[in-house]
Design an enzyme around this catalytic site. Structure first.
Site, PDB file in Angstrom:
ATOM      1  N   SER A 148       0.871  -1.244   0.375  1.00  0.00           N
ATOM      2  CA  SER A 148       0.024  -0.019  -0.106  1.00  0.00           C
ATOM      3  C   SER A 148       0.512   1.447  -0.394  1.00  0.00           C
ATOM      4  O   SER A 148       1.854   1.336   0.578  1.00  0.00           O
ATOM      5  CB  SER A 148      -0.693   0.138   1.335  1.00  0.00           C
ATOM      6  OG  SER A 148      -1.584   1.055   1.812  1.00  0.00           O
ATOM      7  N   GLY A 149      -0.109   2.092  -0.574  1.00  0.00           N
ATOM      8  CA  GLY A 149       1.187   3.690  -0.711  1.00  0.00           C
ATOM      9  C   GLY A 149       0.378   4.225   0.493  1.00  0.00           C
ATOM     10  O   GLY A 149       1.366   4.928   1.129  1.00  0.00           O
ATOM     11  N   ASP A 220       0.789  -0.083  -5.183  1.00  0.00           N
ATOM     12  CA  ASP A 220       0.188   0.726  -5.055  1.00  0.00           C
ATOM     13  C   ASP A 220       1.139   1.831  -5.760  1.00  0.00           C
ATOM     14  O   ASP A 220       2.779   2.408  -5.404  1.00  0.00           O
ATOM     15  CB  ASP A 220      -0.085   1.401  -4.117  1.00  0.00           C
ATOM     16  CG  ASP A 220      -0.427   3.276  -4.316  1.00  0.00           C
ATOM     17  OD1 ASP A 220      -1.155   3.122  -5.008  1.00  0.00           O
ATOM     18  OD2 ASP A 220      -1.621   3.219  -2.833  1.00  0.00           O
ATOM     19  N   CYS A 258      -6.014  10.570  -0.260  1.00  0.00           N
ATOM     20  CA  CYS A 258      -6.171   8.498   0.265  1.00  0.00           C
ATOM     21  C   CYS A 258      -7.367   8.721  -0.478  1.00  0.00           C
ATOM     22  O   CYS A 258      -8.092   9.602  -0.266  1.00  0.00           O
ATOM     23  CB  CYS A 258      -6.206   8.385   1.566  1.00  0.00           C
ATOM     24  SG  CYS A 258      -7.098   7.179   1.501  1.00  0.00           S
ATOM     25  N   GLY A 259      -7.670   7.310  -1.004  1.00  0.00           N
ATOM     26  CA  GLY A 259      -9.428   7.300  -1.734  1.00  0.00           C
ATOM     27  C   GLY A 259     -10.766   7.742  -0.757  1.00  0.00           C
ATOM     28  O   GLY A 259     -11.877   7.719  -1.013  1.00  0.00           O
ATOM     29  N   HIS A 260      -9.915   8.098   0.515  1.00  0.00           N
ATOM     30  CA  HIS A 260     -10.984   7.856   1.675  1.00  0.00           C
ATOM     31  C   HIS A 260     -10.951   9.433   2.362  1.00  0.00           C
ATOM     32  O   HIS A 260     -11.931   9.495   3.869  1.00  0.00           O
ATOM     33  CB  HIS A 260     -11.159   7.024   2.444  1.00  0.00           C
ATOM     34  CG  HIS A 260     -11.249   5.169   1.785  1.00  0.00           C
ATOM     35  ND1 HIS A 260     -10.661   4.693   1.160  1.00  0.00           N
ATOM     36  CD2 HIS A 260     -12.586   5.036   1.334  1.00  0.00           C
ATOM     37  CE1 HIS A 260     -11.642   4.153   0.588  1.00  0.00           C
ATOM     38  NE2 HIS A 260     -11.828   3.962   0.226  1.00  0.00           N
ATOM     39  N   PRO A 494     -10.123  -0.650   4.844  1.00  0.00           N
ATOM     40  CA  PRO A 494     -10.085  -0.800   6.500  1.00  0.00           C
ATOM     41  C   PRO A 494     -10.962   0.822   7.145  1.00  0.00           C
ATOM     42  O   PRO A 494     -11.216   0.923   8.386  1.00  0.00           O
ATOM     43  CB  PRO A 494      -8.953  -1.436   7.133  1.00  0.00           C
ATOM     44  CG  PRO A 494      -8.071  -0.836   5.921  1.00  0.00           C
ATOM     45  CD  PRO A 494      -8.372  -1.396   4.678  1.00  0.00           C
TER      46      PRO A 494
END
Length: 605
Positions: A148-149, A220, A258-260, A494
Site C-alpha cells: 500500500s502507498g 500502489d 487517500c481515496g477515503h 479498513p
C-alpha cells in the site's frame, strides 16, 4: 513448471531480446515455453567488437522489431491497445538486448492466477503487508500480496523522509523500495524452504506443508508521482524491484489524497490515459509482462484539474453568471482574493467560500434527463417564454440527441439555437483558488472514466466511499457490457466502518464471493497489515504493563505454537539453518561455530 518441462539446455539459445515463459499452461513440447524471441546459437551471446556495417545494423533493427511484434502478439495482450508501433519501441531500447527480469515470471504467474480465478468465478483476495514477517505468514494461505502507498506514506518511508498522511508526497522510490525489500525476502524464504525440502527424506517431506513464497506482488503507484518521464521511471523501478502489477489512480499529482479523504482532485480522462500508455511503453521497452491496473477516484472526487477533455464535460458544474438583480456575479476566486487583500483571516476566508457556494446552485450544463432534474439547458428551456409548454420536453430531448458526445462549446451552440439565446451558465466562476473545477462525481463519472481506461489497462479499479454491493454490481455490469470479461478490482477498505453499513455476519462472510460473481477478480484489504500489527501489539503492551512475562507467553508464544506460526523459532525463520548448511558446504568440520549448534536456545521449542 519450467524445471519440469524444459528438457534442453538454455545455453543452446540466444535471447533476442527476451525470454517469455508461459508458466501457467501445461506443456507438451519445449517449444511451448519459447517465444519467437529465442534463436539457436552455438556460442555465448557477445556484443560486437567492431562497428557494424549499415546492412548489419539494419538487419539487427529489423530483428529487434520482429521480436517486439512477437511480444505484442502474446494472447496475454489480446484485449489491450497500444497507440504506438513495435518499431517505436525497438528504436528506444538501445544496443543491449532487454534481458528478462525475475519479476516477469511472477507477472506471468499473476496473470495465470487471475485467469484461472475469473474462469471459475472465484476471487483472488488478499491483504496489504508492511514487512517480511507478514509476507511469510500470508504465503501459506493467500495467492498474491499487496503493498500500500498509504502504508508507505505513514509507516514505511525511506531515508530521512517524514511519515505522514497519504498525500503522495514521499519520494517516488519509496514503494518500489518496499517491494524490493519484500521480493528479496520472498526469495530468501523460497530458497530456505526449497533447501529444507530437497534435503529431507521422502517421509519427512510428506509431513512438511508446502509453502509457495513466490507470491506475486501488487503495488500502489499512486498517481505516477509526476509527468510522463517520471511515470516511466517509476514503472521501471517497480519492474526491477519485483512488482508483478501496479495500480495508477486518476488523481492530480500534487493534489493526491487517500481515496477515503475529502478534497480529491482528478485529472482529465486523457491525462490518465497518457499515464497508462507511458507505463505500457516503459514495460514494452523492458519486454515485461507486468499487469497495469487503472484506478478511478471519480466516484467520490468533487474537483477536476482541467476542462481539456470533452469526456469530462457532462460532469463539470457551473453557475449562472447573473445575480437576481441582473448584475454580473463575481467569481469565487476573485471574492476570496479580495478578502485576503483586505486582511481577513484564514477562517473568515474559509467561511466566505462556504457562504458563496451555499448561495449558488451548482449544476452541470445539461444535467438530468427531464426538465425537473435541473441542468442549465433544462432550466433555460423551462423558463423560456418563447417555447410553448407542450414543446419544452421535446425540445430538451432534441437537444440531448443533438449534443450527445459533443464538447461543451458545441453543446452551447446547439442549446442557443433551441432556446434562442446563449445559456446563462459558466463553469469558471465557481473554480477554487487553485483553479480546480467542480464536478458531480458519482458512479456515472466513474463508469465514463473506466470505459475510457479499459483499453489500456489489464484491470479496472473502482474506488468508492462506501462498501456498497449494489453500486459495485451496477458498475461492473456497465463496464463488462462493453468490455466482456474485463477484470475488476475492489478495495475492501479498513476506512469503511463495516459494522455500520447494515451487513450481517453472513453478509460479511459472503461479500467477497458475491463481488467475484460480478467480475471483481482482485479484492484486497489494503491496510490489513497495519491494523493487525496495531491491535496485536496494543493488546500485548496493555497486558505486559501489569502481567509481565505471563502476558507475553499467553498473547504471543503460546498462540504462535497453537496456530503453527513458524516465527515461534525466529532464528530458523530468518534462515539461520539455511545459512549454516551453506557454510558447512563451504567449510567442513566447523560445527563448533554453527549458529544452530547445541547451545542454541531454539532447541527448547
Amino acid at each position: 513448471m519450467f524445471r519440469k518441462c524444459i528438457e534442453f539446455s538454455k545455453a543452446d539459445y540466444t535471447v533476442l531480446p527476451t525470454i517469455v515463459l508461459n508458466t501457467y499452461t501445461d506443456c507438451q513440447t519445449p517449444s511451448q515455453y519459447l517465444s519467437p524471441l529465442l534463436r539457436p546459437t552455438h556460442g555465448p551471446v557477445v556484443l560486437a567488437l567492431d562497428t557494424p556495417t549499415l546492412s548489419e545494423e539494419s538487419d539487427g533493427f529489423d530483428s529487434r522489431v520482429t521480436a517486439v511484434e512477437a511480444f505484442f502478439s502474446q494472447p496475454r495482450f489480446s484485449g489491450l491497445s497500444r497507440p504506438y508501433s513495435a518499431a517505436a519501441v525497438a528504436s528506444k531500447q538501445g544496443s543491449l538486448p532487454p534481458l528478462p527480469l525475475p519479476s516477469t515470471l511472477l507477472a506471468n504467474k499473476l496473470y495465470a492466477v487471475f485467469d484461472r480465478a475469473a474462469k471459475e468465478g472465484k476471487p483472488v483476495h488478499t491483504l496489504g503487508a508492511i514487512d517480511p514477517v507478514q509476507m511469510t505468514q500470508m504465503a501459506r494461505w493467500l495467492e498474491v500480496m499487496y503493498v500500500s502507498g498509504w502504508a508507505a506514506s505513514s509507516v514505511l518511508t525511506t531515508a530521512n523522509n517524514e511519515v505522514g498522511p497519504d498525500l503522495g508526497d514521499y519520494p517516488y522510490t519509496t514503494v518500489p523500495n518496499q517491494v524490493h525489500r519484500l521480493f528479496r525476502a520472498q526469495q530468501l524464504h523460497d530458497r530456505k524452504h526449497y533447501d529444507q525440502r530437497v534435503e529431507a527424506s521422502s517421509e519427512e517431506r510428506a509431513k512438511m506443508p508446502y509453502i509457495d513464497y513466490l507470491r506475486p506482488i501488487i503495488a500502489d503507484a499512486d498517481t505516477g508521482h509526476g509527468g510522463t518521464s517520471t511515470v516511466m521511471k517509476l514503472v521501471k523501478l517497480f519492474a526491477e524491484s519485483g512488482a508483478s502489477a501496479i495500480h495508477l489512480e486518476d488523481q492530480l499529482h500534487g493534489g493526491k489524497k487517500c481515496g477515503h479523504l475529502s478534497g480529491k482532485v482528478v485529472v482529465p480522462t486523457s491525462a490518465h490515459i497518457a499515464r497508462l500508455v507511458a507505463s505500457r511503453f516503459q514495460l514494452d521497452l523492458l519486454q515485461h509482462t507486468m499487469l497495469l491496473i487503472a484506478r478511478t477516484d471519480a466516484e467520490s472526487a468533487r474537483l477536476l484539474s482541467s476542462t481539456v477533455d470533452a469526456r469530462d464535460h457532462p460532469y463539470i458544474q457551473g453557475v449562472r453568471t447573473r445575480l437576481p438583480d441582473g448584475s454580473r456575479r463575481l467569481a469565487l476566486a476573485d471574492v476570496l482574493d479580495r478578502a485576503e487583500s483586505e486582511g481577513q483571516s484564514g477562517v473568515e476566508i474559509d467561511n466566505l467560500e462556504a457562504q458563496w457556494l451555499s448561495e449558488v446552485k451548482l449544476t452541470t450544463f445539461d444535467e438530468g434527463k427531464t426538465l425537473f432534474l435541473g441542468g442549465a439547458v433544462g432550466q433555460a428551456i423551462q423558463e423560456s417564454s418563447k417555447i410553448p409548454s407542450d414543446q419544452k420536453a421535446p425540445k430538451l430531448k432534441h437537444y440531448r440527441e443533438a449534443a450527445s458526445g459533443k464538447p461543451n462549446t458545441e453543446a452551447r451552440n446547439i442549446a442557443a439555437e433551441i432556446v434562442g439565446s446563449e445559456i446563462d451558465w459558466d463553469w469558471d466562476l465557481p473554480r477554487t483558488r487553485e483553479g480546480y473545477y467542480h464536478t458531480t462525481g458519482g458512479i456515472d463519472a466513474a463508469v465514463s472514466r473506466a470505459l475510457a481506461f479499459a483499453p489500456y489497462a489489464d484491470l479496472i479499479w473502482l474506488e468508492t466511499k462506501t462498501p456498497d454491493l449494489k453500486q459495485a454490481q451496477l458498475f461492473a455490469r456497465r463496464i463488462r457490457e462493453k468490455f466482456p470479461g474485463k477484470w475488476l478490482v475492489y478495495n475492501l477498505s479498513p476506512s469503511f466502518n463495516w459494522s455500520a453499513h447494515g451487513y450481517s455476519d453472513a453478509d460479511l462472510k459472503r461479500f467477497i464471493w458475491d463481488l467475484a460473481q460480478e467480475g471483481f477478480v482482485l479484492q484486497l484489504v489494503s491496510l490489513a497489515g497495519l491494523h493487525s500489527n496495531a491491535v496485536g501489539f496494543a493488546e500485548l503492551a496493555q497486558r505486559f504493563k501489569t502481567d509481565g512475562m505471563l502476558a507475553y507467553v499467553e498473547t504471543v508464544q503460546r498462540k504462535e505454537k497453537e496456530i503453527g506460526c513458524d516465527v515461534l523459532t525466529h532464528q530458523k525463520w530468518s534462515g539461520a539453518d539455511y545459512i549454516d548448511r551453506i557454510l558447512s558446504t563451504l567449510s567442513s568440520g566447523s560445527s563448533s561455530t554453527s549458529s544452530r549448534g547445541k547451545d542454541s536456545t531454539e532447541h527448547s521449542f
